[in-house]
Design a protein around this motif. Structure first.
Motif, PDB file in Angstrom:
ATOM      1  N   LYS A  88     -11.462   3.258 -11.233  1.00  0.00           N
ATOM      2  CA  LYS A  88     -10.874   2.349 -12.423  1.00  0.00           C
ATOM      3  C   LYS A  88     -10.477   0.936 -11.855  1.00  0.00           C
ATOM      4  O   LYS A  88     -10.710   0.106 -12.468  1.00  0.00           O
ATOM      5  N   ILE A  89      -9.930   0.729 -10.369  1.00  0.00           N
ATOM      6  CA  ILE A  89      -9.930  -0.522  -9.963  1.00  0.00           C
ATOM      7  C   ILE A  89     -10.931  -1.332  -9.803  1.00  0.00           C
ATOM      8  O   ILE A  89     -11.178  -2.356 -10.063  1.00  0.00           O
ATOM      9  N   ALA A  90     -12.054  -0.589  -9.322  1.00  0.00           N
ATOM     10  CA  ALA A  90     -13.309  -1.392  -9.105  1.00  0.00           C
ATOM     11  C   ALA A  90     -13.983  -1.847 -10.518  1.00  0.00           C
ATOM     12  O   ALA A  90     -14.703  -2.804 -10.600  1.00  0.00           O
ATOM     13  N   ALA A  91     -13.870  -1.229 -11.462  1.00  0.00           N
ATOM     14  CA  ALA A  91     -14.048  -1.692 -13.017  1.00  0.00           C
ATOM     15  C   ALA A  91     -13.478  -2.827 -13.395  1.00  0.00           C
ATOM     16  O   ALA A  91     -13.970  -3.643 -13.929  1.00  0.00           O
ATOM     17  N   ARG A  92     -12.270  -2.940 -12.686  1.00  0.00           N
ATOM     18  CA  ARG A  92     -11.553  -4.258 -13.135  1.00  0.00           C
ATOM     19  C   ARG A  92     -11.708  -5.321 -12.331  1.00  0.00           C
ATOM     20  O   ARG A  92     -11.790  -6.421 -12.358  1.00  0.00           O
ATOM     21  N   VAL A  93     -11.913  -4.987 -10.953  1.00  0.00           N
ATOM     22  CA  VAL A  93     -11.969  -5.888  -9.729  1.00  0.00           C
ATOM     23  C   VAL A  93     -13.408  -5.463  -8.936  1.00  0.00           C
ATOM     24  O   VAL A  93     -13.267  -4.558  -8.085  1.00  0.00           O
ATOM     25  N   PRO A  94     -14.436  -5.988  -9.297  1.00  0.00           N
ATOM     26  CA  PRO A  94     -15.710  -5.774  -8.452  1.00  0.00           C
ATOM     27  C   PRO A  94     -15.598  -5.714  -6.956  1.00  0.00           C
ATOM     28  O   PRO A  94     -16.265  -5.201  -6.321  1.00  0.00           O
ATOM     29  N   LEU A  95     -14.575  -6.818  -6.699  1.00  0.00           N
ATOM     30  CA  LEU A  95     -14.550  -6.975  -5.232  1.00  0.00           C
ATOM     31  C   LEU A  95     -13.807  -5.793  -4.316  1.00  0.00           C
ATOM     32  O   LEU A  95     -13.788  -5.734  -3.182  1.00  0.00           O
ATOM     33  N   TYR A  96     -13.242  -4.718  -5.101  1.00  0.00           N
ATOM     34  CA  TYR A  96     -12.451  -3.805  -4.395  1.00  0.00           C
ATOM     35  C   TYR A  96     -13.206  -3.091  -3.519  1.00  0.00           C
ATOM     36  O   TYR A  96     -12.550  -2.912  -2.367  1.00  0.00           O
ATOM     37  N   PRO A  97     -14.475  -2.619  -3.573  1.00  0.00           N
ATOM     38  CA  PRO A  97     -15.108  -2.064  -2.448  1.00  0.00           C
ATOM     39  C   PRO A  97     -15.242  -2.847  -1.006  1.00  0.00           C
ATOM     40  O   PRO A  97     -15.284  -2.044  -0.149  1.00  0.00           O
ATOM     41  N   MET A  98     -14.822  -3.845  -0.784  1.00  0.00           N
ATOM     42  CA  MET A  98     -14.685  -4.821   0.091  1.00  0.00           C
ATOM     43  C   MET A  98     -13.696  -4.392   1.009  1.00  0.00           C
ATOM     44  O   MET A  98     -13.854  -4.233   2.208  1.00  0.00           O
ATOM     45  N   LEU A  99     -12.887  -3.326   0.453  1.00  0.00           N
ATOM     46  CA  LEU A  99     -11.881  -2.855   1.413  1.00  0.00           C
ATOM     47  C   LEU A  99     -12.293  -1.649   2.303  1.00  0.00           C
ATOM     48  O   LEU A  99     -11.988  -1.245   3.271  1.00  0.00           O
ATOM     49  N   TYR A 100     -13.467  -1.158   1.814  1.00  0.00           N
ATOM     50  CA  TYR A 100     -14.418  -0.175   2.569  1.00  0.00           C
ATOM     51  C   TYR A 100     -14.701  -0.752   4.127  1.00  0.00           C
ATOM     52  O   TYR A 100     -15.178   0.001   4.719  1.00  0.00           O
ATOM     53  N   GLN A 101     -14.579  -2.162   4.026  1.00  0.00           N
ATOM     54  CA  GLN A 101     -14.974  -2.555   5.282  1.00  0.00           C
ATOM     55  C   GLN A 101     -14.130  -2.080   6.702  1.00  0.00           C
ATOM     56  O   GLN A 101     -14.607  -1.985   7.754  1.00  0.00           O
ATOM     57  N   VAL A 102     -12.991  -1.902   6.280  1.00  0.00           N
ATOM     58  CA  VAL A 102     -12.044  -1.263   7.445  1.00  0.00           C
ATOM     59  C   VAL A 102     -11.254  -0.100   7.160  1.00  0.00           C
ATOM     60  O   VAL A 102     -11.514   0.470   5.999  1.00  0.00           O
ATOM     61  N   ARG A 103     -10.651   0.550   8.198  1.00  0.00           N
ATOM     62  CA  ARG A 103     -10.049   1.922   7.984  1.00  0.00           C
ATOM     63  C   ARG A 103      -8.803   1.507   7.402  1.00  0.00           C
ATOM     64  O   ARG A 103      -8.068   0.658   7.333  1.00  0.00           O
ATOM     65  N   PRO A 104      -8.396   2.504   6.301  1.00  0.00           N
ATOM     66  CA  PRO A 104      -7.401   2.356   5.557  1.00  0.00           C
ATOM     67  C   PRO A 104      -6.056   2.534   6.534  1.00  0.00           C
ATOM     68  O   PRO A 104      -6.141   3.115   7.622  1.00  0.00           O
ATOM     69  N   GLY A 105      -4.871   2.355   5.936  1.00  0.00           N
ATOM     70  CA  GLY A 105      -3.568   2.179   6.969  1.00  0.00           C
ATOM     71  C   GLY A 105      -2.511   2.855   6.358  1.00  0.00           C
ATOM     72  O   GLY A 105      -2.401   3.213   5.403  1.00  0.00           O
ATOM     73  N   ILE A 106      -1.825   3.427   7.452  1.00  0.00           N
ATOM     74  CA  ILE A 106      -0.592   3.990   7.113  1.00  0.00           C
ATOM     75  C   ILE A 106       0.332   2.951   6.369  1.00  0.00           C
ATOM     76  O   ILE A 106       0.871   3.276   5.210  1.00  0.00           O
ATOM     77  N   THR A 107       0.384   1.603   6.816  1.00  0.00           N
ATOM     78  CA  THR A 107       0.948   0.887   6.183  1.00  0.00           C
ATOM     79  C   THR A 107      -0.003  -0.446   5.807  1.00  0.00           C
ATOM     80  O   THR A 107      -0.937  -0.659   6.671  1.00  0.00           O
ATOM     81  N   SER A 108       0.408  -1.472   4.879  1.00  0.00           N
ATOM     82  CA  SER A 108      -0.543  -2.546   4.768  1.00  0.00           C
ATOM     83  C   SER A 108       0.390  -3.640   4.164  1.00  0.00           C
ATOM     84  O   SER A 108       1.649  -3.599   3.907  1.00  0.00           O
ATOM     85  N   TRP A 109      -0.378  -4.709   3.898  1.00  0.00           N
ATOM     86  CA  TRP A 109       0.709  -5.963   3.543  1.00  0.00           C
ATOM     87  C   TRP A 109       0.898  -5.690   2.162  1.00  0.00           C
ATOM     88  O   TRP A 109       2.043  -6.380   1.615  1.00  0.00           O
ATOM     89  N   GLY A 110       0.010  -5.256   1.379  1.00  0.00           N
ATOM     90  CA  GLY A 110       0.488  -4.840  -0.139  1.00  0.00           C
ATOM     91  C   GLY A 110       1.511  -3.760  -0.102  1.00  0.00           C
ATOM     92  O   GLY A 110       2.409  -3.770  -1.079  1.00  0.00           O
ATOM     93  N   MET A 111       1.620  -2.696   0.778  1.00  0.00           N
ATOM     94  CA  MET A 111       2.755  -2.028   0.580  1.00  0.00           C
ATOM     95  C   MET A 111       3.972  -2.897   0.957  1.00  0.00           C
ATOM     96  O   MET A 111       5.197  -2.331   0.531  1.00  0.00           O
ATOM     97  N   VAL A 112       3.952  -3.615   1.794  1.00  0.00           N
ATOM     98  CA  VAL A 112       4.933  -4.292   2.387  1.00  0.00           C
ATOM     99  C   VAL A 112       5.460  -5.215   1.409  1.00  0.00           C
ATOM    100  O   VAL A 112       6.707  -5.322   0.996  1.00  0.00           O
ATOM    101  N   ARG A 113       4.750  -6.021   0.728  1.00  0.00           N
ATOM    102  CA  ARG A 113       5.142  -7.021  -0.173  1.00  0.00           C
ATOM    103  C   ARG A 113       5.174  -6.338  -1.862  1.00  0.00           C
ATOM    104  O   ARG A 113       5.940  -6.708  -2.294  1.00  0.00           O
ATOM    105  N   TYR A 114       4.568  -5.233  -1.786  1.00  0.00           N
ATOM    106  CA  TYR A 114       4.400  -4.831  -3.241  1.00  0.00           C
ATOM    107  C   TYR A 114       4.935  -3.612  -3.624  1.00  0.00           C
ATOM    108  O   TYR A 114       6.035  -3.189  -4.444  1.00  0.00           O
ATOM    109  N   GLY A 115       5.052  -2.668  -2.363  1.00  0.00           N
ATOM    110  CA  GLY A 115       5.366  -1.129  -2.463  1.00  0.00           C
ATOM    111  C   GLY A 115       4.412  -0.211  -3.047  1.00  0.00           C
ATOM    112  O   GLY A 115       3.240  -0.545  -3.519  1.00  0.00           O
ATOM    113  N   TYR A 116       5.001   0.927  -3.577  1.00  0.00           N
ATOM    114  CA  TYR A 116       4.266   1.975  -4.126  1.00  0.00           C
ATOM    115  C   TYR A 116       3.775   1.374  -5.766  1.00  0.00           C
ATOM    116  O   TYR A 116       4.531   0.721  -6.120  1.00  0.00           O
ATOM    117  N   ALA A 117       2.678   1.833  -5.845  1.00  0.00           N
ATOM    118  CA  ALA A 117       2.067   1.433  -7.386  1.00  0.00           C
ATOM    119  C   ALA A 117       2.122   2.872  -8.067  1.00  0.00           C
ATOM    120  O   ALA A 117       1.616   3.990  -7.407  1.00  0.00           O
TER     121      ALA A 117
END
Length: 477
Positions: A406-435
């Motif tokens: 659903k995210i990729a349908a709105r933001v085609p660049l979303y799969p760029m996140l697959y370049q790296v391993r996902p994290g326990i924490t992230s800048w998004g979690m620090v700045r934005y929190g849970y979605a």
């Protein structure tokens, strides 16, 4: 199934590793011979070598040098080697190794003047460089020459059949000095996609056959044109395919997509293709980041084991069901893995099997689960995911496939996140929190996309420090 090209690369990697170990061992022998002469030992070289600190160094120092080579990123990509980059990497590794050897072994040899320090370090670095680079040069030179002579080529698939794709394929295949790629196939993106006349003479296949074609023909590279990227291409599909074939997703950027080339290396003499399936960080940074992940997660699992036991008892006493919660998430290369958490919800929280996000005051969250989520203690078991290589300490938070699509349908660049391993924490979690909705996930995504272009050890440290503050202040939910 492992392709022939991947097997060749693995064999070449083994040759580099064995050669480096042998030449590093030779370098230590020669440097010890230099030490024996300098300090006027007063006995034969064989007696000098029987000293525990000398023969111990002969065993440990080559292994230490191998660790330095790995941390430098030298072994990350051995198949397409630049001799200039190889020389620079060897110089840096030799200098670092010489400094460590001096302060661990040579500093106590005998009284010396300040100028002797530079002499011994310079000699050690020179001996290591000459020995190691000689071995590497003998391996790399014929490989590079065969690539330039177009005798050693990787088969590549061109995504698209329009004029732009045909022109790019023709330029790659007609380079006077080969860059190691040969376009052997075009992929028609849809049944009504036109095929440019210049595609004649090369295989043209439908999109649904590309995975099988790559497997049958040992394809290790997929090439994108700017038009294919900007025309609504399913980037996630080809990003996952690139990882499945242990290859790369390459882009020939134009002025509208040149931002994808930021921080990435490309062939100076050939077509400026950049790999967008790998992050824009150096190989050394990637390896140091992984080394920190392994060390920190192992230490955390040991030190936090008493807390794990207490939290496990709390989960068990609060509600019926297992202590740990496992769920499929998308990780590196878009591949699914089982994320591990302390269970914070009732069992069978999705009875109809439909994926749901957690909202404020969600009735599915248990009483003890609210405490876990407030201080983000439910995330602690993910140190195991980090240790085994499925996650990193810092990286974009992984999503379930239902939400990722659903995210990729709105933001085609979303799969760029697959370049790296996902994290326990992230800048998004620090700045934005849970979605708690897809809209909020999209909003948080901008932080993760910016992170991809600014990954560094210092950035990770800052995010970890902010995460600790978030945990201690109980600002989770």
């Amino acid at each position: 199934m492992i392709s022939l090209n991947v097997k060749i690369r693995n064999r070449l990697l083994a040759v580099y590793v064995v050669t480096d170990l042998l030449t590093s061992s030779l370098a230590i022998v020669l440097f010890n011979l230099f030490r024996w002469n300098i300090i006027e030992f007063g006995g034969p070289f064989s007696t000098f070598y029987k000293m525990p600190q000398v023969w111990g160094g002969q065993i440990c120092f080559p292994l230490m040098l191998m660790l330095i080579y790995w941390l430098s990123g030298y072994y990350n990509n051995v198949y397409r080697r630049s001799r200039a980059q190889e020389a620079i990497a060897t110089i840096m590794s030799s200098a670092i190794g010489a400094l460590i050897i001096f302060f661990l072994a040579v500093v106590n040899d005998a009284p010396w003047q300040r100028t002797d320090v530079f002499q011994r370090i310079l000699v050690a670095a020179s001996i290591i460089f000459i020995c190691v680079y000689s071995g590497r040069y003998l391996i790399t030179r014929p490989v590079v020459r065969s690539v330039h002579d177009r005798n050693n080529m990787d088969a590549a698939v061109m995504i698209g059949t329009d004029k732009e794709a045909a022109s790019l394929a023709r330029r790659i295949n007609s380079l006077q000095k080969g860059m190691g790629l040969s376009v052997v196939c075009f992929v028609r993106l849809s049944a009504d996609s036109p095929v440019d006349p210049d595609c004649n003479g090369i295989d043209v296949i439908d999109r649904n056959k590309v995975r099988r074609y790559c497997s049958d023909h040992a394809i290790t590279n997929l090439i994108l044109t700017p038009r294919a990227l900007t025309d609504g291409l399913d980037l996630a599909e080809f990003m996952r395919l690139a990882y499945d074939i242990n290859g790369g997703l390459l882009l020939s950027p134009d002025v509208n997509t040149v931002a994808f080339a930021s921080g990435r290396q490309f062939n100076v003499l050939g077509e400026p293709l950049v790999c967008i399936s790998t992050p824009s960080i150096s190989s050394s940074t990637a390896n140091i980041k992984r080394a920190i992940d392994i060390l920190a997660s192992a230490v955390a699992l040991v030190l936090l084991s008493p807390l794990f036991l207490i939290l496990a008892i709390g989960v068990k006493l609060d509600s019926k069901g297992p202590v740990f919660f496992r769920q499929k998430r998308l990780g590196l290369g878009g591949k699914p893995f089982n994320i591990i958490k302390f269970r914070s919800m009732i069992c069978n929280a999705e009875p109809d099997g439909r994926a749901r996000v957690t909202v404020d005051n969600d009735p599915r969250v248990t009483r003890f689960g609210r405490f876990l989520r407030k201080y983000r203690l439910d995330e602690l078991p993910q140190f195991w995911n980090v240790l085994v290589g499925e996650m990193s300490l810092v990286g974009p938070r992984p999503e379930r496939r239902e939400f990722a699509d659903k995210i990729a349908a709105r933001v085609p660049l979303y799969p760029m996140l697959y370049q790296v391993r996902p994290g326990i924490t992230s800048w998004g979690m620090v700045r934005y929190g849970y979605a708690s909705s897809v809209e909020q996930m999209v909003e948080r995504l901008r932080y993760d996309l910016i992170y991809l272009e600014s990954i560094s050890i210092s950035t990770d440290v800052k995010i970890l420090l902010h995460t600790v503050n978030t945990v201690l202040s109980g600002r989770g939910k």
